[in-house]
Design a protein around this motif. Sequence first.
Motif, PDB file in Angstrom:
ATOM      1  N   ASN A 119      33.940  33.534  21.798  1.00 53.05           N
ATOM      2  CA  ASN A 119      32.858  34.404  21.352  1.00 53.05           C
ATOM      3  C   ASN A 119      31.709  34.435  22.350  1.00 53.05           C
ATOM      4  OD1 ASN A 119      34.143  35.100  18.938  1.00 53.05           O
ATOM      5  ND2 ASN A 119      33.350  33.283  17.895  1.00 53.05           N
ATOM      6  N   TYR A 120      30.988  35.539  22.358  1.00 53.25           N
ATOM      7  CA  TYR A 120      29.793  35.690  23.192  1.00 53.25           C
ATOM      8  C   TYR A 120      28.930  36.778  22.568  1.00 53.25           C
ATOM      9  CZ  TYR A 120      32.487  39.646  25.042  1.00 53.25           C
ATOM     10  OH  TYR A 120      33.231  40.801  25.157  1.00 53.25           O
ATOM     11  N   ASP A 121      27.656  36.768  22.940  1.00 53.25           N
ATOM     12  CA  ASP A 121      26.720  37.735  22.387  1.00 53.25           C
ATOM     13  C   ASP A 121      26.643  39.020  23.209  1.00 53.25           C
ATOM     14  OD1 ASP A 121      25.428  36.170  20.113  1.00 53.25           O
ATOM     15  OD2 ASP A 121      25.127  34.787  21.796  1.00 53.25           O
ATOM     16  N   TYR A 122      26.550  38.877  24.529  1.00 57.38           N
ATOM     17  CA  TYR A 122      26.342  40.039  25.392  1.00 57.38           C
ATOM     18  C   TYR A 122      27.289  40.010  26.585  1.00 57.38           C
ATOM     19  CZ  TYR A 122      21.942  40.215  22.777  1.00 57.38           C
ATOM     20  OH  TYR A 122      21.014  40.261  21.776  1.00 57.38           O
ATOM     21  N   ASP A 123      27.636  41.214  27.044  1.00 52.85           N
ATOM     22  CA  ASP A 123      28.482  41.376  28.227  1.00 52.85           C
ATOM     23  C   ASP A 123      27.584  41.771  29.397  1.00 52.85           C
ATOM     24  OD1 ASP A 123      30.349  42.138  30.170  1.00 52.85           O
ATOM     25  OD2 ASP A 123      31.757  42.915  28.686  1.00 52.85           O
ATOM     26  N   LEU A 124      27.502  40.909  30.408  1.00 54.31           N
ATOM     27  CA  LEU A 124      26.686  41.190  31.590  1.00 54.31           C
ATOM     28  C   LEU A 124      27.357  42.175  32.539  1.00 54.31           C
ATOM     29  CD1 LEU A 124      25.444  37.563  32.382  1.00 54.31           C
ATOM     30  CD2 LEU A 124      24.076  39.453  31.452  1.00 54.31           C
ATOM     31  N   GLY A 125      28.636  42.482  32.307  1.00 47.79           N
ATOM     32  CA  GLY A 125      29.352  43.402  33.176  1.00 47.79           C
ATOM     33  C   GLY A 125      29.916  42.708  34.403  1.00 47.79           C
ATOM     34  N   ALA A 126      30.283  43.516  35.381  1.00 44.31           N
ATOM     35  CA  ALA A 126      30.969  43.005  36.566  1.00 44.31           C
ATOM     36  C   ALA A 126      29.975  42.493  37.598  1.00 44.31           C
ATOM     37  CB  ALA A 126      31.827  44.104  37.183  1.00 44.31           C
ATOM     38  N   MET A 127      30.364  41.431  38.291  1.00 49.49           N
ATOM     39  CA  MET A 127      29.617  40.915  39.440  1.00 49.49           C
ATOM     40  C   MET A 127      30.574  40.816  40.618  1.00 49.49           C
ATOM     41  SD  MET A 127      27.580  37.303  40.012  1.00 49.49           S
ATOM     42  CE  MET A 127      26.002  37.822  39.322  1.00 49.49           C
ATOM     43  N   THR A 128      30.421  41.716  41.585  1.00 49.03           N
ATOM     44  CA  THR A 128      31.267  41.678  42.780  1.00 49.03           C
ATOM     45  C   THR A 128      30.670  40.706  43.792  1.00 49.03           C
ATOM     46  OG1 THR A 128      30.073  43.566  43.729  1.00 49.03           O
ATOM     47  CG2 THR A 128      32.062  44.048  42.467  1.00 49.03           C
ATOM     48  N   ILE A 129      31.556  39.984  44.484  1.00 49.78           N
ATOM     49  CA  ILE A 129      31.175  39.044  45.537  1.00 49.78           C
ATOM     50  C   ILE A 129      32.065  39.339  46.737  1.00 49.78           C
ATOM     51  CG2 ILE A 129      30.836  36.617  46.132  1.00 49.78           C
ATOM     52  CD1 ILE A 129      31.003  36.007  43.102  1.00 49.78           C
ATOM     53  N   ASN A 130      31.465  39.554  47.890  1.00 51.92           N
ATOM     54  CA  ASN A 130      32.295  39.909  49.046  1.00 51.92           C
ATOM     55  C   ASN A 130      31.616  39.563  50.357  1.00 51.92           C
ATOM     56  OD1 ASN A 130      30.715  42.492  48.114  1.00 51.92           O
ATOM     57  ND2 ASN A 130      31.091  42.821  50.309  1.00 51.92           N
ATOM     58  N   ASP A 131      32.446  39.316  51.375  1.00 54.02           N
ATOM     59  CA  ASP A 131      31.927  39.141  52.726  1.00 54.02           C
ATOM     60  C   ASP A 131      31.423  40.474  53.257  1.00 54.02           C
ATOM     61  OD1 ASP A 131      34.435  40.334  53.041  1.00 54.02           O
ATOM     62  OD2 ASP A 131      35.321  38.630  54.084  1.00 54.02           O
ATOM     63  N   TRP A 132      30.554  40.406  54.291  1.00 54.35           N
ATOM     64  CA  TRP A 132      29.929  41.618  54.833  1.00 54.35           C
ATOM     65  C   TRP A 132      29.788  41.472  56.343  1.00 54.35           C
ATOM     66  CZ3 TRP A 132      29.695  46.232  53.089  1.00 54.35           C
ATOM     67  CH2 TRP A 132      28.769  47.163  53.570  1.00 54.35           C
ATOM     68  N   TYR A 133      30.140  42.539  57.052  1.00 55.44           N
ATOM     69  CA  TYR A 133      30.159  42.531  58.515  1.00 55.44           C
ATOM     70  C   TYR A 133      29.243  43.629  59.030  1.00 55.44           C
ATOM     71  CZ  TYR A 133      34.329  39.782  57.555  1.00 55.44           C
ATOM     72  OH  TYR A 133      35.189  38.825  57.078  1.00 55.44           O
ATOM     73  N   TYR A 134      28.574  43.372  60.137  1.00 56.75           N
ATOM     74  CA  TYR A 134      27.664  44.363  60.707  1.00 56.75           C
ATOM     75  C   TYR A 134      28.396  45.400  61.547  1.00 56.75           C
ATOM     76  CZ  TYR A 134      23.902  41.354  59.033  1.00 56.75           C
ATOM     77  OH  TYR A 134      23.051  40.624  58.242  1.00 56.75           O
ATOM     78  N   GLN A 135      29.588  45.069  62.040  1.00 65.52           N
ATOM     79  CA  GLN A 135      30.468  46.080  62.606  1.00 65.52           C
ATOM     80  C   GLN A 135      31.261  46.723  61.470  1.00 65.52           C
ATOM     81  OE1 GLN A 135      32.690  43.642  65.516  1.00 65.52           O
ATOM     82  NE2 GLN A 135      31.776  44.921  67.114  1.00 65.52           N
ATOM     83  N   THR A 136      31.860  47.868  61.728  1.00 68.16           N
ATOM     84  CA  THR A 136      32.701  48.487  60.706  1.00 68.16           C
ATOM     85  C   THR A 136      33.977  47.663  60.517  1.00 68.16           C
ATOM     86  OG1 THR A 136      34.012  49.882  62.197  1.00 68.16           O
ATOM     87  CG2 THR A 136      31.874  50.754  61.432  1.00 68.16           C
ATOM     88  N   ALA A 137      34.598  47.833  59.372  1.00 69.86           N
ATOM     89  CA  ALA A 137      35.832  47.097  59.090  1.00 69.86           C
ATOM     90  C   ALA A 137      36.924  47.441  60.096  1.00 69.86           C
ATOM     91  CB  ALA A 137      36.299  47.406  57.670  1.00 69.86           C
ATOM     92  N   PHE A 138      36.976  48.688  60.559  1.00 70.12           N
ATOM     93  CA  PHE A 138      37.984  49.065  61.551  1.00 70.12           C
ATOM     94  C   PHE A 138      37.739  48.340  62.865  1.00 70.12           C
ATOM     95  CE2 PHE A 138      38.271  52.690  58.634  1.00 70.12           C
ATOM     96  CZ  PHE A 138      39.640  52.796  58.488  1.00 70.12           C
ATOM     97  N   GLN A 139      36.468  48.192  63.249  1.00 70.04           N
ATOM     98  CA  GLN A 139      36.161  47.455  64.481  1.00 70.04           C
ATOM     99  C   GLN A 139      36.523  45.976  64.332  1.00 70.04           C
ATOM    100  OE1 GLN A 139      31.994  48.682  64.459  1.00 70.04           O
ATOM    101  NE2 GLN A 139      32.252  49.676  66.443  1.00 70.04           N
ATOM    102  N   VAL A 140      36.146  45.392  63.209  1.00 72.40           N
ATOM    103  CA  VAL A 140      36.443  43.970  62.989  1.00 72.40           C
ATOM    104  C   VAL A 140      37.944  43.740  62.933  1.00 72.40           C
ATOM    105  CG1 VAL A 140      36.116  42.020  61.436  1.00 72.40           C
ATOM    106  CG2 VAL A 140      34.251  43.625  61.783  1.00 72.40           C
ATOM    107  N   ASN A 141      38.660  44.651  62.299  1.00 68.75           N
ATOM    108  CA  ASN A 141      40.113  44.530  62.209  1.00 68.75           C
ATOM    109  C   ASN A 141      40.742  44.573  63.600  1.00 68.75           C
ATOM    110  OD1 ASN A 141      42.723  44.454  61.050  1.00 68.75           O
ATOM    111  ND2 ASN A 141      42.825  46.690  61.007  1.00 68.75           N
ATOM    112  N   HIS A 142      40.289  45.503  64.430  1.00 64.52           N
ATOM    113  CA  HIS A 142      40.814  45.593  65.797  1.00 64.52           C
ATOM    114  C   HIS A 142      40.517  44.309  66.566  1.00 64.52           C
ATOM    115  CE1 HIS A 142      41.939  47.325  69.671  1.00 64.52           C
ATOM    116  NE2 HIS A 142      40.789  46.873  70.153  1.00 64.52           N
ATOM    117  N   ASN A 143      39.288  43.804  66.425  1.00 57.61           N
ATOM    118  CA  ASN A 143      38.914  42.582  67.142  1.00 57.61           C
ATOM    119  C   ASN A 143      39.732  41.387  66.678  1.00 57.61           C
ATOM    120  OD1 ASN A 143      36.990  44.086  68.470  1.00 57.61           O
ATOM    121  ND2 ASN A 143      35.279  43.386  67.198  1.00 57.61           N
TER     122      ASN A 143
END
Length: 620
Positions: free
Chosen positions: A237-261
């Motif tokens: 049981n619980y009183d309230y649903d806070l909803g989703a909390m996403t957690i993720n790494d973050w890169y200053y280059q684009t994902a395509f650049q990081v993937n290539h590297n």
Amino acid sequence: MLFSKYGLLLAFSLGASAAVAPRAKQATTSSKTSSSVSSTKTSSSVSSLSASLISLKAPSTSASGTSSAVPSSTSLVADSACSNTPFTRQCWGGGFSIATDYDTSWPVTGKTVSYNLEITNTTMAPDGFERIVFAINGQYPGPTIHANWGDTISVTVKNSLQNNGTGIHWHGIRQMNSGQMDGTSGVTECPIPPGASRTYTWLATQFGTSWYHSHYSSQYGDGVVGPIVINGPATANYDYDLGAMTINDWYYQTAFQVNHNSQTAHAPPTADNALINGTMTSSHGGSYNKVTLQKGKKYRLRLINTSLDNHFRVSLDNHNLTVVQADFVPTKPYVAETIFIAIGQRYDVIINANQDVDNYWFRAQVMTDCGGNANNGNIKSIFSYSGAANADPTSTSYTIPNNCNDETGLTPYVVKNVPSTNFATQYEALDILFDLGPSAASNGQNVVRWNVNGSMIDIDWEKPTLQYVESGNSSYPTELNLITLPKANELHFWVIQSVTGITFTPHPIHLHGHDFYLMGSGTGTFSDPSVLNYNNPPRRDVSILPSGGWLVLAFSTDNPGAWLMHCHIAWHVSQGLAVQFLERASEIPSTFSLNSIESECSAWDSWYATSPYKKDDSGL
């Protein structure tokens, strides 16, 4: 027993087994009874359920008329008059409850929940550093898809990117009888070209928490992600649903650049930061995500790791986390100070706001044995009690274990046992191998490649697997890493063996189209089937393959379609670490429509012929 031996995968198949015989009625309030629907450790609220909710029955027939899964199971009969309230979260209504086995039975509300998602190029600064982001409806993460168990979900995706195809995969959604909606480029569809739209429609046969993301190379790391919340019953049981909390790494280059590297540097990248619900602090600015609690209340929080490379161990200072669901599978509640959450995994937890009125740090610590992050130690969110001072917390962290091990306290609420007949004498390993060498796409450079028994997956954006099925063509290229599973309702075991003797990061293995049985995992070489768990093993859709170790999974062929199984580290699936199962191909045309695949692929082919960027990895 039917045994199938493949070059890539162990597949051992069993016929249907009898259901477990019903047991006597059990009390609803005993914390000692294994099928108890309330727990004195997780809720002090009274849970009032009628006796009909807790009488056991044999597995039922699904809404679509299919028979129950091969492994034996027990489920409970719900009281149709019981409704979902803060004191009766186990209930749902209409004869459905937390006791329902959603593999075989689910509500059909007749309601369609519709969303429009538009993906655009923009710039954003979620931690103060501005960079290119592929935003959804102008935001990152994208809008949460909300629905109730049994609703039909219809999402129209418009690609307004300039130079990228796209598509949306609905992570963890089984797509029962709707496999063409899985959203996996080169497997279930051709990508959506710029300027075009596609509507994905599917029935929410499951309930819980997940996320949607692009499956177009590593594109989701640039912003094409968002949460999914499907409301349903819960084991505490619980009183309230806070909803989703996403957690993720973050890169200053684009994902395509990081993937290539990552391919050419021969080493995994170090993330510049991590985000919680799309925000974080850094030397460039930014802010912490904030959550407000009311003392004396209980809250449901839906944790999702949407990373490219980082796994986290999460905790809330001074508070325990009561786990009630792992991925889409409800679990018997258990209490933890910290929880390890791998890429793609989700945990629904209950937080009891029973501490002093104050501010507390929520922490997401990157496990250094399975990833690097330049801001590790400062990946935090603020949980503030109503009435607390407007200040950063001064709370103290728990001792955080530094390991990359899956949670071990997971016991599915609906019991399903797995037969072990003849497994000890009939199995082979699926070997995950590492390779370094030149490829045609790399212009002769030495690049990193991951493969399965020597074969790196390399899908074709212009001819997805389901197009082969639609045209009746069974001449599948080797590079599709495709395994055919032609027979219905057979249980298949998969023994996945990592490279031994060399230290690599653990692999989060994700399966589309199914929840799998997590039979066991360990270090070294798998050799002893007696160590596997056949009695109500954990069920989920992402699990960790230990570094230099093994993982044993099982699932039944109860869902015709083309289903990818892959490492969810973006660089690894990009570099080939995946296989796909073509399940009951002869039944696919009569299970769901393939009428649109020709026109959609024709539109993609026309744009891709003159596109400025071509596929230079697996495409996934």
